[in-house]
Design an enzyme around this catalytic site. Structure first.
Site, PDB file in Angstrom:
ATOM      1  N   ASP A   1      -6.262   4.495  -2.843  1.00 15.70           N
ATOM      2  CA  ASP A   1      -6.460   4.149  -1.690  1.00 15.70           C
ATOM      3  C   ASP A   1      -7.691   4.555  -0.985  1.00 15.70           C
ATOM      4  OD1 ASP A   1      -6.102   6.801  -2.594  1.00 15.70           O
ATOM      5  OD2 ASP A   1      -5.103   7.455  -0.761  1.00 15.70           O
ATOM      6  N   ARG A   2      -8.544   5.432  -1.452  1.00 15.48           N
ATOM      7  CA  ARG A   2     -10.025   5.735  -1.256  1.00 15.48           C
ATOM      8  C   ARG A   2     -10.981   4.621  -0.987  1.00 15.48           C
ATOM      9  NH1 ARG A   2     -11.232  11.353  -3.627  1.00 15.48           N
ATOM     10  NH2 ARG A   2     -12.828  11.569  -2.042  1.00 15.48           N
TER      11      ARG A   2
ATOM     12  N   GLU B   1       0.824  -1.260  -0.051  1.00  9.01           N
ATOM     13  CA  GLU B   1       0.017   0.055   0.085  1.00  9.01           C
ATOM     14  C   GLU B   1       0.856   1.312   0.052  1.00  9.01           C
ATOM     15  OE1 GLU B   1      -1.778   3.434   1.213  1.00  9.01           O
ATOM     16  OE2 GLU B   1      -1.040   2.383   2.936  1.00  9.01           O
TER      17      GLU B   1
ATOM     18  N   GLY C   1      -9.456   7.684  -5.991  1.00  9.27           N
ATOM     19  CA  GLY C   1      -7.928   7.266  -5.628  1.00  9.27           C
ATOM     20  C   GLY C   1      -8.119   5.654  -5.187  1.00  9.27           C
TER      21      GLY C   1
ATOM     22  N   THR D   1       3.795   9.625   1.096  1.00  9.18           N
ATOM     23  CA  THR D   1       4.684   9.832   2.076  1.00  9.18           C
ATOM     24  C   THR D   1       5.294   8.197   2.288  1.00  9.18           C
ATOM     25  OG1 THR D   1       3.760  11.666   2.964  1.00  9.18           O
ATOM     26  CG2 THR D   1       5.582  10.493   4.381  1.00  9.18           C
ATOM     27  N   ASN D   2       4.494   7.330   2.794  1.00 10.94           N
ATOM     28  CA  ASN D   2       5.253   6.345   3.137  1.00 10.94           C
ATOM     29  C   ASN D   2       4.445   5.036   2.266  1.00 10.94           C
ATOM     30  OD1 ASN D   2       6.610   6.791   5.376  1.00 10.94           O
ATOM     31  ND2 ASN D   2       4.738   7.434   6.674  1.00 10.94           N
ATOM     32  N   THR D   3       5.332   4.013   2.156  1.00  6.75           N
ATOM     33  CA  THR D   3       4.669   2.624   1.803  1.00  6.75           C
ATOM     34  C   THR D   3       4.646   1.378   2.867  1.00  6.75           C
ATOM     35  OG1 THR D   3       5.683   3.524  -0.611  1.00  6.75           O
ATOM     36  CG2 THR D   3       5.115   0.968  -0.310  1.00  6.75           C
TER      37      THR D   3
END
Length: 263
Positions: A111-112, A6, A109, A10-12
Protein backbone atom coordinates in the site's frame (compact mmCIF):
# COMPACT_ATOMS: atom_id res chain seq x y z
CA UNK A 1 -12.28 -3.21 -17.99
CA UNK A 2 -10.04 -3.37 -14.97
CA UNK A 3 -11.00 -4.52 -11.49
CA UNK A 4 -8.63 -2.96 -8.94
CA UNK A 5 -8.64 -4.39 -5.42
CA UNK A 6 -6.96 -2.48 -2.59
CA UNK A 7 -7.11 -4.39 0.68
CA UNK A 8 -6.21 -2.85 4.01
CA UNK A 9 -6.48 -4.36 7.46
CA UNK A 10 -9.89 -2.76 8.07
CA UNK A 11 -11.54 -2.22 4.66
CA UNK A 12 -11.20 -3.56 1.13
CA UNK A 13 -11.85 -1.34 -1.89
CA UNK A 14 -13.07 -2.75 -5.21
CA UNK A 15 -12.97 -0.27 -8.11
CA UNK A 16 -13.75 -0.63 -11.82
CA UNK A 17 -11.97 1.36 -14.53
CA UNK A 18 -13.35 1.38 -18.09
CA UNK A 19 -10.15 2.58 -19.75
CA UNK A 20 -11.02 6.25 -19.36
CA UNK A 21 -12.37 6.72 -15.84
CA UNK A 22 -13.28 4.97 -12.61
CA UNK A 23 -16.94 4.09 -13.04
CA UNK A 24 -17.64 2.24 -9.77
CA UNK A 25 -16.16 1.89 -6.30
CA UNK A 26 -17.31 -0.25 -3.40
CA UNK A 27 -15.94 -0.98 0.06
CA UNK A 28 -16.38 -4.00 2.31
CA UNK A 29 -14.99 -4.94 5.69
CA UNK A 30 -11.77 -6.92 5.36
CA UNK A 31 -12.27 -10.57 6.27
CA UNK A 32 -9.33 -12.87 5.66
CA UNK A 33 -11.65 -15.91 5.64
CA UNK A 34 -14.01 -14.62 2.90
CA UNK A 35 -13.90 -16.98 -0.06
CA UNK A 36 -13.67 -16.21 -3.78
CA UNK A 37 -17.27 -17.37 -4.20
CA UNK A 38 -18.49 -14.99 -1.49
CA UNK A 39 -16.68 -12.07 -3.11
CA UNK A 40 -18.20 -13.01 -6.47
CA UNK A 41 -21.77 -13.11 -5.14
CA UNK A 42 -21.28 -9.74 -3.44
CA UNK A 43 -19.83 -8.14 -6.57
CA UNK A 44 -22.51 -9.66 -8.81
CA UNK A 45 -25.24 -8.10 -6.66
CA UNK A 46 -23.53 -4.71 -6.72
CA UNK A 47 -23.20 -4.84 -10.51
CA UNK A 48 -26.93 -5.57 -10.79
CA UNK A 49 -27.82 -2.73 -8.43
CA UNK A 50 -26.08 -0.26 -10.75
CA UNK A 51 -28.73 -0.97 -13.39
CA UNK A 52 -26.39 -0.19 -16.29
CA UNK A 53 -26.09 -3.68 -17.76
CA UNK A 54 -22.47 -3.93 -16.63
CA UNK A 55 -21.56 -7.44 -15.48
CA UNK A 56 -18.49 -9.25 -14.25
CA UNK A 57 -18.15 -10.72 -17.74
CA UNK A 58 -17.16 -7.23 -18.94
CA UNK A 59 -14.02 -7.32 -16.77
CA UNK A 60 -10.83 -8.40 -18.52
CA UNK A 61 -8.12 -7.43 -16.03
CA UNK A 62 -7.45 -7.44 -12.30
CA UNK A 63 -4.79 -5.93 -10.04
CA UNK A 64 -4.52 -6.64 -6.31
CA UNK A 65 -2.76 -4.78 -3.53
CA UNK A 66 -3.16 -6.39 -0.11
CA UNK A 67 -1.52 -6.08 3.30
CA UNK A 68 -3.38 -9.22 4.46
CA UNK A 69 -1.40 -12.20 3.12
CA UNK A 70 -4.08 -14.72 4.15
CA UNK A 71 -6.58 -13.08 1.76
CA UNK A 72 -4.49 -13.10 -1.40
CA UNK A 73 -5.31 -16.75 -2.19
CA UNK A 74 -9.06 -16.05 -2.26
CA UNK A 75 -8.71 -12.77 -4.15
CA UNK A 76 -6.53 -14.48 -6.74
CA UNK A 77 -9.16 -17.21 -7.15
CA UNK A 78 -11.82 -14.54 -7.59
CA UNK A 79 -9.92 -13.23 -10.62
CA UNK A 80 -9.19 -16.69 -12.01
CA UNK A 81 -12.66 -18.20 -11.62
CA UNK A 82 -14.97 -15.27 -12.29
CA UNK A 83 -12.97 -12.91 -14.52
CA UNK A 84 -10.90 -15.62 -16.22
CA UNK A 85 -7.64 -13.70 -15.85
CA UNK A 86 -4.41 -14.07 -13.90
CA UNK A 87 -4.28 -11.00 -11.63
CA UNK A 88 -1.32 -8.75 -11.08
CA UNK A 89 -0.46 -8.96 -7.38
CA UNK A 90 1.70 -6.18 -5.95
CA UNK A 91 4.84 -7.70 -4.53
CA UNK A 92 4.89 -10.74 -6.84
CA UNK A 93 7.26 -9.99 -9.72
CA UNK A 94 5.39 -6.83 -10.65
CA UNK A 95 7.41 -3.93 -12.02
CA UNK A 96 6.43 -0.93 -9.94
CA UNK A 97 8.69 1.47 -11.78
CA UNK A 98 9.92 3.09 -8.56
CA UNK A 99 13.21 2.76 -6.74
CA UNK A 100 12.90 1.56 -3.13
CA UNK A 101 15.82 2.99 -1.16
CA UNK A 102 15.63 1.02 2.06
CA UNK A 103 17.95 -1.85 3.10
CA UNK A 104 15.22 -4.48 2.68
CA UNK A 105 12.88 -3.35 -0.12
CA UNK A 106 10.64 -6.38 0.44
CA UNK A 107 9.63 -4.93 3.81
CA UNK A 108 7.96 -1.90 2.23
CA UNK A 109 4.21 -2.48 2.35
CA UNK A 110 2.38 -2.79 -0.96
CA UNK A 111 0.00 0.00 0.00
CA UNK A 112 2.86 2.39 0.77
CA UNK A 113 4.56 1.83 -2.59
CA UNK A 114 1.30 2.11 -4.52
CA UNK A 115 0.59 5.41 -2.75
CA UNK A 116 4.03 6.67 -3.71
CA UNK A 117 3.42 5.96 -7.39
CA UNK A 118 -0.03 7.53 -7.26
CA UNK A 119 1.42 10.68 -5.71
CA UNK A 120 4.36 11.00 -8.11
CA UNK A 121 1.96 11.12 -11.06
CA UNK A 122 0.38 14.32 -9.77
CA UNK A 123 2.75 16.15 -7.45
CA UNK A 124 6.22 17.57 -8.08
CA UNK A 125 9.24 17.60 -5.83
CA UNK A 126 9.77 15.70 -2.60
CA UNK A 127 6.67 14.41 -0.83
CA UNK A 128 5.57 13.26 2.59
CA UNK A 129 2.55 10.95 2.39
CA UNK A 130 0.39 10.45 5.48
CA UNK A 131 -1.99 7.50 5.11
CA UNK A 132 -4.50 7.26 7.96
CA UNK A 133 -6.06 3.83 8.35
CA UNK A 134 -5.67 0.94 10.78
CA UNK A 135 -2.10 2.20 11.07
CA UNK A 136 -0.94 5.68 10.17
CA UNK A 137 2.08 5.69 7.88
CA UNK A 138 4.37 8.62 7.13
CA UNK A 139 6.33 7.96 3.93
CA UNK A 140 9.02 10.10 2.34
CA UNK A 141 9.09 10.04 -1.47
CA UNK A 142 11.74 11.90 -3.43
CA UNK A 143 10.69 13.35 -6.75
CA UNK A 144 12.41 12.53 -10.02
CA UNK A 145 13.33 14.55 -13.09
CA UNK A 146 10.16 13.53 -14.94
CA UNK A 147 6.51 13.19 -13.81
CA UNK A 148 5.90 9.75 -12.34
CA UNK A 149 9.57 9.23 -11.49
CA UNK A 150 10.99 9.16 -7.98
CA UNK A 151 11.99 6.92 -5.11
CA UNK A 152 10.55 5.57 -1.87
CA UNK A 153 12.96 6.71 0.85
CA UNK A 154 11.38 5.16 3.95
CA UNK A 155 9.17 6.47 6.72
CA UNK A 156 7.49 5.44 9.92
CA UNK A 157 4.43 3.58 11.13
CA UNK A 158 2.22 4.65 14.05
CA UNK A 159 -1.01 3.15 15.45
CA UNK A 160 -4.12 4.44 13.71
CA UNK A 161 -6.64 6.63 15.47
CA UNK A 162 -9.21 3.82 15.62
CA UNK A 163 -6.66 1.58 17.33
CA UNK A 164 -6.14 4.28 19.96
CA UNK A 165 -9.87 4.39 20.70
CA UNK A 166 -10.08 0.62 20.77
CA UNK A 167 -7.13 0.36 23.15
CA UNK A 168 -8.68 2.86 25.57
CA UNK A 169 -11.95 0.93 25.64
CA UNK A 170 -10.39 -2.50 26.00
CA UNK A 171 -7.74 -1.61 28.57
CA UNK A 172 -9.79 0.61 30.87
CA UNK A 173 -12.92 -0.92 32.39
CA UNK A 174 -14.86 2.35 32.78
CA UNK A 175 -14.07 3.88 29.40
CA UNK A 176 -16.82 3.28 26.80
CA UNK A 177 -16.49 2.53 23.12
CA UNK A 178 -17.00 5.81 21.28
CA UNK A 179 -16.99 7.10 17.71
CA UNK A 180 -14.28 9.36 16.33
CA UNK A 181 -15.40 12.96 16.36
CA UNK A 182 -13.71 16.33 16.17
CA UNK A 183 -14.45 18.20 19.41
CA UNK A 184 -15.08 21.94 19.31
CA UNK A 185 -12.85 22.47 22.35
CA UNK A 186 -9.79 20.76 23.74
CA UNK A 187 -10.89 20.51 27.39
CA UNK A 188 -13.55 17.81 27.76
CA UNK A 189 -16.31 18.14 30.35
CA UNK A 190 -17.29 14.49 30.65
CA UNK A 191 -15.82 11.06 29.91
CA UNK A 192 -16.90 10.88 26.27
CA UNK A 193 -15.81 14.40 25.29
CA UNK A 194 -12.56 13.94 27.21
CA UNK A 195 -11.82 10.75 25.26
CA UNK A 196 -12.77 12.34 21.95
CA UNK A 197 -10.58 15.35 22.62
CA UNK A 198 -7.63 13.31 23.84
CA UNK A 199 -7.69 11.00 20.84
CA UNK A 200 -8.46 13.59 18.15
CA UNK A 201 -6.27 16.47 19.31
CA UNK A 202 -3.63 14.04 20.49
CA UNK A 203 -3.55 12.67 16.96
CA UNK A 204 -3.30 16.14 15.47
CA UNK A 205 -0.35 16.79 17.79
CA UNK A 206 1.23 13.50 16.66
CA UNK A 207 0.86 14.47 13.00
CA UNK A 208 2.17 17.99 13.50
CA UNK A 209 5.09 16.82 15.65
CA UNK A 210 6.19 14.07 13.27
CA UNK A 211 5.79 16.23 10.17
CA UNK A 212 8.00 18.87 11.80
CA UNK A 213 10.66 16.32 12.77
CA UNK A 214 10.62 14.62 9.35
CA UNK A 215 10.97 17.97 7.54
CA UNK A 216 13.85 18.96 9.80
CA UNK A 217 15.63 15.65 9.23
CA UNK A 218 14.99 15.67 5.47
CA UNK A 219 16.33 19.19 5.19
CA UNK A 220 14.60 20.06 1.92
CA UNK A 221 11.14 21.40 1.01
CA UNK A 222 8.43 18.76 0.76
CA UNK A 223 4.70 18.72 0.08
CA UNK A 224 2.63 16.90 2.71
CA UNK A 225 -0.31 14.89 1.38
CA UNK A 226 -2.99 13.21 3.49
CA UNK A 227 -4.92 10.16 2.33
CA UNK A 228 -6.63 7.09 3.77
CA UNK A 229 -9.94 6.13 5.31
CA UNK A 230 -10.05 8.72 8.10
CA UNK A 231 -7.84 11.45 6.60
CA UNK A 232 -10.83 13.69 5.86
CA UNK A 233 -11.42 13.93 9.62
CA UNK A 234 -8.25 16.01 9.94
CA UNK A 235 -9.02 18.40 7.09
CA UNK A 236 -9.11 21.95 8.39
CA UNK A 237 -7.75 20.91 11.79
CA UNK A 238 -4.05 21.30 10.97
CA UNK A 239 -1.85 23.33 8.66
CA UNK A 240 0.77 20.56 8.57
CA UNK A 241 -1.03 18.77 5.71
CA UNK A 242 -0.92 20.67 2.41
CA UNK A 243 -3.28 18.52 0.35
CA UNK A 244 -5.87 15.81 0.97
CA UNK A 245 -6.06 13.25 -1.85
CA UNK A 246 -8.32 10.19 -1.36
CA UNK A 247 -7.38 8.72 -4.78
CA UNK A 248 -3.64 8.09 -4.31
CA UNK A 249 -4.01 4.32 -4.08
CA UNK A 250 -6.33 3.62 -6.99
CA UNK A 251 -4.37 6.09 -9.15
CA UNK A 252 -1.21 4.17 -8.31
CA UNK A 253 -2.84 0.80 -9.01
CA UNK A 254 -4.01 1.97 -12.43
CA UNK A 255 -0.53 3.22 -13.31
CA UNK A 256 1.08 -0.06 -12.22
CA UNK A 257 -1.43 -1.96 -14.32
CA UNK A 258 -0.62 0.15 -17.36
CA UNK A 259 3.12 -0.25 -16.85
CA UNK A 260 2.81 -4.03 -16.64
CA UNK A 261 0.14 -4.72 -19.25
CA UNK A 262 1.53 -2.35 -21.92
CA UNK A 263 -1.75 -0.48 -22.25
Amino acid sequence: MLLAIEQGNTNTLFAVHDGEAWIAQWRTATDAMRTADEYAVWLHQLFEMRGTGLTMADLDGCIISSVVPQSIFNLRNLARRYINVEPLVIGENVDLGIEVRIPKPSEAGADRLVNAIGALLVYEGDLLLIDSGTATTFDVVSGGAEPGQGAFEGGLIAPGINLSLQALHEAAAKLPRIAIQRPDVVIGRDTVTSMQSGVFWGYIALIEGLVDRIKTEWGKPMTVIGTGGVASLFEGATHSIDRFDPDLTIRGLLEIWRRNSHL
